[in-house]
Design an enzyme around this catalytic site. Structure first.
Site, PDB file in Angstrom:
ATOM      1  N   SER A   5       0.693  -1.166   0.084  1.00 20.43           N
ATOM      2  CA  SER A   5      -0.058  -0.094   0.179  1.00 20.43           C
ATOM      3  C   SER A   5       0.937   1.259  -0.031  1.00 20.43           C
ATOM      4  CB  SER A   5      -0.834   0.199   1.276  1.00 20.43           C
ATOM      5  OG  SER A   5      -2.108  -0.982   1.410  1.00 20.43           O
ATOM      6  N   ARG A  38       0.638   8.703   5.600  1.00 21.22           N
ATOM      7  CA  ARG A  38      -0.282   8.167   6.452  1.00 21.22           C
ATOM      8  C   ARG A  38      -1.734   8.587   6.166  1.00 21.22           C
ATOM      9  NH1 ARG A  38       1.565   3.787   9.152  1.00 21.22           N
ATOM     10  NH2 ARG A  38      -0.660   3.479   9.656  1.00 21.22           N
ATOM     11  N   HIS A  64      -2.730   7.024   3.259  1.00 19.72           N
ATOM     12  CA  HIS A  64      -3.119   5.644   3.447  1.00 19.72           C
ATOM     13  C   HIS A  64      -4.554   5.449   4.215  1.00 19.72           C
ATOM     14  CE1 HIS A  64      -2.719   1.593   5.804  1.00 19.72           C
ATOM     15  NE2 HIS A  64      -2.223   1.237   4.697  1.00 19.72           N
TER      16      HIS A  64
END
Length: 216
Positions: free
Chosen positions: A12, A37, A40
């Site tokens: 990912s 992040r 994500h």
């Protein structure tokens, strides 16, 4: 899907890096950990363009967490999303006061949001000064925090990422004008609890020396 959790996470983040690079967007450490992040958590690459931070803000948040300063969340979703495992290991307490009876009563009495009343409660408890304030929902909580900054009560960092249509963009625009408190924010209407959580967890990872892609 026979991949392990670790392999899925690694892939990912590799996709995130590849797609950012294809758009000419490459972030240096430690900003890369924060941006990656957020993406994500949201699968939204717009955040690479609308996330802003004051000079030294990321470092200020990391320093505060290494000193065991608390995280104050505006809603329970943010509190629940912060990594309890890393926070506990760092000696960091994570608070959200919106369900406290005193906070609920004050919100009704003064006709303000519970998130704003919770900021007042935190300040009264001596928890606002020096804290990392993580706001992912309520612009009223962000505005209340800025009111306390005006009074000389300064958090270590304000994560101002509320989402919505009423007062959201405006509250964040006010935050970006501040030079007296470190801040991380997202421009416009976009934000949300997942974004505030992603930023807080990125800072916790940096503070703990954990890798950006390690599975929580």
């Amino acid at each position: 899907m026979s991949l392990t959790p670790a392999a899925i996470t690694e892939r990912s983040f590799a996709i995130i890096r590849e797609e950012l690079a294809a758009q000419g967007l490459v972030f240096a450490p430690p900003a890369d950990v924060v941006i990656h992040r957020i993406i994500h958590a949201t699968a939204d690459f717009d955040f690479a363009r609308i996330t802003r931070w004051s000079e030294g803000a990321i470092e200020a948040g990391v320093h505060a967490l290494r000193r065991g300063r608390p995280i104050l969340a505006d809603v329970q979703m943010v509190r629940a999303g912060v990594s309890a495992e890393i926070a506990t290991a760092m000696g960091v307490s994570v608070y959200c006061f919106v369900n406290e009876a005193q906070v609920c009563a004050q919100a009704r009495r003064e006709n303000i949001t519970r998130s704003a009343a919770a900021i007042r409660y935190a300040a009264a408890q001596g928890l606002l000064a020096g804290a990392v304030v993580a706001i992912g929902n309520a612009p009223t909580a962000l505005l209340e925090t800025l009111t306390f900054v005006d009074r000389g009560v300064r958090p270590a960092l304000i994560i101002g990422a509320p989402v919505g249509f009423v007062g959201t963009a405006e509250s964040k625009a006010l935050l970006t004008r501040r030079t007296d408190v470190p801040w991380i924010t997202t421009e416009g209407r976009k934000g949300g609890s997942p974004v505030a959580v992603a930023i807080a967890n990125a800072l916790l990872r940096l503070a703990a020396g954990r890798t950006a892609t390690e599975v929580l």
